[in-house]
Motif scaffolding. Structure first.
Motif, PDB file in Angstrom:
ATOM      1  N   SER A 175      -2.379  -4.318  -1.093  1.00 62.39           N
ATOM      2  CA  SER A 175      -3.253  -5.427  -0.700  1.00 62.39           C
ATOM      3  C   SER A 175      -3.991  -5.044   0.581  1.00 62.39           C
ATOM      4  O   SER A 175      -3.450  -4.315   1.417  1.00 62.39           O
ATOM      5  CB  SER A 175      -2.439  -6.692  -0.425  1.00 62.39           C
ATOM      6  N   ALA A 176      -5.223  -5.554   0.733  1.00 60.15           N
ATOM      7  CA  ALA A 176      -6.004  -5.220   1.924  1.00 60.15           C
ATOM      8  C   ALA A 176      -6.838  -6.410   2.369  1.00 60.15           C
ATOM      9  O   ALA A 176      -7.299  -7.202   1.542  1.00 60.15           O
ATOM     10  CB  ALA A 176      -6.913  -4.032   1.632  1.00 60.15           C
ATOM     11  N   ARG A 229     -12.519 -10.638   4.052  1.00 59.83           N
ATOM     12  CA  ARG A 229     -12.449 -10.417   2.606  1.00 59.83           C
ATOM     13  C   ARG A 229     -11.045  -9.940   2.275  1.00 59.83           C
ATOM     14  O   ARG A 229     -10.602  -8.912   2.793  1.00 59.83           O
ATOM     15  CB  ARG A 229     -13.473  -9.359   2.201  1.00 59.83           C
ATOM     16  N   TYR A 277      -5.357  -3.065 -13.317  1.00 60.87           N
ATOM     17  CA  TYR A 277      -5.179  -4.128 -12.316  1.00 60.87           C
ATOM     18  C   TYR A 277      -6.146  -5.286 -12.535  1.00 60.87           C
ATOM     19  O   TYR A 277      -7.260  -5.095 -13.010  1.00 60.87           O
ATOM     20  CB  TYR A 277      -5.450  -3.588 -10.901  1.00 60.87           C
ATOM     21  N   PHE A 285      -7.727  -8.291  -9.878  1.00 61.89           N
ATOM     22  CA  PHE A 285      -7.842  -8.450  -8.420  1.00 61.89           C
ATOM     23  C   PHE A 285      -8.036  -9.914  -8.069  1.00 61.89           C
ATOM     24  O   PHE A 285      -8.848 -10.600  -8.682  1.00 61.89           O
ATOM     25  CB  PHE A 285      -9.042  -7.646  -7.890  1.00 61.89           C
ATOM     26  N   ARG A 333      -9.622 -11.775  -5.283  1.00 65.24           N
ATOM     27  CA  ARG A 333     -10.496 -11.531  -4.130  1.00 65.24           C
ATOM     28  C   ARG A 333     -10.907 -12.867  -3.532  1.00 65.24           C
ATOM     29  O   ARG A 333     -11.297 -13.787  -4.253  1.00 65.24           O
ATOM     30  CB  ARG A 333     -11.730 -10.738  -4.544  1.00 65.24           C
ATOM     31  N   ARG A 391      -2.617   2.463  -0.719  1.00 60.19           N
ATOM     32  CA  ARG A 391      -3.453   2.044   0.412  1.00 60.19           C
ATOM     33  C   ARG A 391      -2.575   1.668   1.609  1.00 60.19           C
ATOM     34  O   ARG A 391      -1.648   0.861   1.484  1.00 60.19           O
ATOM     35  CB  ARG A 391      -4.319   0.845   0.037  1.00 60.19           C
ATOM     36  N   ALA A 420      -9.995   2.272  -7.793  1.00 65.09           N
ATOM     37  CA  ALA A 420      -9.193   1.234  -8.450  1.00 65.09           C
ATOM     38  C   ALA A 420      -9.134   1.402  -9.962  1.00 65.09           C
ATOM     39  O   ALA A 420      -8.222   0.924 -10.606  1.00 65.09           O
ATOM     40  CB  ALA A 420      -9.760  -0.139  -8.101  1.00 65.09           C
ATOM     41  N   LEU A 442      -3.081   2.526  -6.585  1.00 69.28           N
ATOM     42  CA  LEU A 442      -3.723   1.612  -5.634  1.00 69.28           C
ATOM     43  C   LEU A 442      -2.738   1.187  -4.539  1.00 69.28           C
ATOM     44  O   LEU A 442      -3.133   0.870  -3.414  1.00 69.28           O
ATOM     45  CB  LEU A 442      -4.233   0.382  -6.396  1.00 69.28           C
ATOM     46  N   GLU A 461      -8.182  -8.834  -0.595  1.00 67.98           N
ATOM     47  CA  GLU A 461      -8.091  -8.297  -1.953  1.00 67.98           C
ATOM     48  C   GLU A 461      -6.639  -8.000  -2.284  1.00 67.98           C
ATOM     49  O   GLU A 461      -5.969  -7.261  -1.561  1.00 67.98           O
ATOM     50  CB  GLU A 461      -8.918  -7.010  -2.051  1.00 67.98           C
ATOM     51  N   PRO A 472      -4.494  -6.570  -5.404  1.00 72.35           N
ATOM     52  CA  PRO A 472      -4.424  -6.061  -6.778  1.00 72.35           C
ATOM     53  C   PRO A 472      -3.123  -6.497  -7.444  1.00 72.35           C
ATOM     54  O   PRO A 472      -2.077  -6.531  -6.803  1.00 72.35           O
ATOM     55  CB  PRO A 472      -4.451  -4.545  -6.595  1.00 72.35           C
TER      56      PRO A 472
END
Lengths: 187, 158
Positions: free
Chosen positions: A99-100, A111, A44, A46, A48, B100, B67, B97, A113, A115
């Motif tokens: 995604s988070a 924040r 991945y 990211f 961010r 999540r 990750a 991942l 994030e 991926p």
């Protein structure tokens, strides 16, 4: 007519070699990629992003409705999958594809994030590391057997000075000695 | 002869497609689940001595996934603010991942991880690095004992 074993050996080596080209490239490229997993993420990338929103009141138990309101404040249009409240002040909100968004309600720190699977390496690693399991396990076994056959038939493709009784013997010996040396050093 | 090879390649491509498709449809990892009764994560946290070394089935939302290797994931407890780590042998099970936020049913054996202060610092630094976050050593105040589950099998659903 006597069976010309060397001819058949060459045919098997050649055709199996053609057949294995695709998988060999996949395993080789993915192998290098995952070999250095300590220094990078081979699967991945990211995206961010850290932002800040005006602080929000802390709450003992956040509800889905609270999360929807927080997301509206962020201008987030995606529908969240679920959330996890880590403390009175902190919450992680999850979206599809992993995604988070993490928010500290007290400070307003956000924040995000996202991926992104690497376009070529992710599917290569997916196969190399046998994520599919099931039928792919058998395919990978067949490939492994094919590699062994390729190695053995490769020894006998040429005869004479450049064959296994000449230069080939030295190079094959070196190829066997290298892993043995490292086993001796590290095991 | 040529058409024979084309057929072989076609069948191989079909098998690959089937294998990938099967993976996409099933979100099962590792061994089949055998336990029927779900153990509450909060119960494991409250009474770890009862559970260390025992095989349990737990459920919860996946709140974090390794990750790099997919070799661990955290699932939320039934009690607020609490979670538990599911650790699997590298390569045997690989959690994606994309899990999540999804629901997981996990079967495994409860383990105790007793760490000295230095080990705890190293552990939390490593976790922060994996998350791409700065590590704050002040969060570790002394030796720690963590309880986690050595995952044997899991089913992940939306």
């Amino acid at each position: 007519m006597p069976l010309n074993w060397r001819k058949w050996n060459a045919v098997i080596h050649r055709d199996l070699g053609y057949l294995c080209t695709g998988l060999t490239l996949i395993y080789a490229i993915s192998g290098v990629a995952v070999n250095h997993i300590h220094s990078w993420n081979p699967n991945y990338t990211f995206e961010r992003e850290s932002t800040r929103i005006p602080p929000l009141p802390s709450k003992e138990d956040l509800t889905d409705q609270d999360i929807i309101q927080i997301l509206a404040r962020l201008g987030e249009t995606r529908v969240h999958r679920s959330f996890f409240q880590k403390s009175r002040d902190e919450v992680d909100i999850f979206f599809a594809e992993g995604s988070a968004t993490s928010i500290n309600l007290r400070t307003g720190a956000v924040r995000q994030e996202r991926p992104r699977p690497r376009p070529v390496l992710y599917p290569m690693n997916f196969l190399h590391l046998n994520h599919p399991k099931k039928i792919w396990t058998w395919m990978a076994d067949a490939y492994a057997v094919s590699l062994a056959v390729l190695a053995l038939t490769g020894l006998f493709v040429l005869k004479g000075r450049k064959g296994i009784t000449g230069r080939g013997a030295w190079l094959t010996g070196a190829g066997i000695a290298i892993p043995l040396l490292f086993l001796f050093l590290y095991l | 002869m040529k058409s024979g090879y084309v057929r072989v390649l076609f069948v191989m491509a079909l098998l690959v497609a089937l294998a990938v498709r099967a993976h996409a449809a099933t979100l099962k990892y590792g061994a089949e689940l055998t336990r029927k009764e779900v153990t509450k994560v909060s119960d494991i946290a409250d009474h770890p001595d009862r559970y260390v070394g025992r095989r349990v089935l737990v459920e919860g939302t996946v709140v974090e996934v390794c990750a790099k290797r997919g070799c661990w994931m955290d699932i939320a407890s039934d009690r607020k603010y609490e979670k538990i780590q599911i650790k699997v042998v590298d390569g045997e099970i690989i959690f994606p991942l994309s899990a999540r936020g999804q629901k997981a049913l996990v079967e495994g054996v409860v383990e105790e991880m007793a760490m000295t202060y230095e080990q705890a610092i190293s552990y939390h630094r490593h976790k922060a690095e994996e998350r791409g976050e700065l590590f704050d050593p002040s969060v570790v105040t002394g030796a720690q004992t963590l309880y986690r589950i050595r995952g044997l099998g899991a089913v992940i659903t939306d």
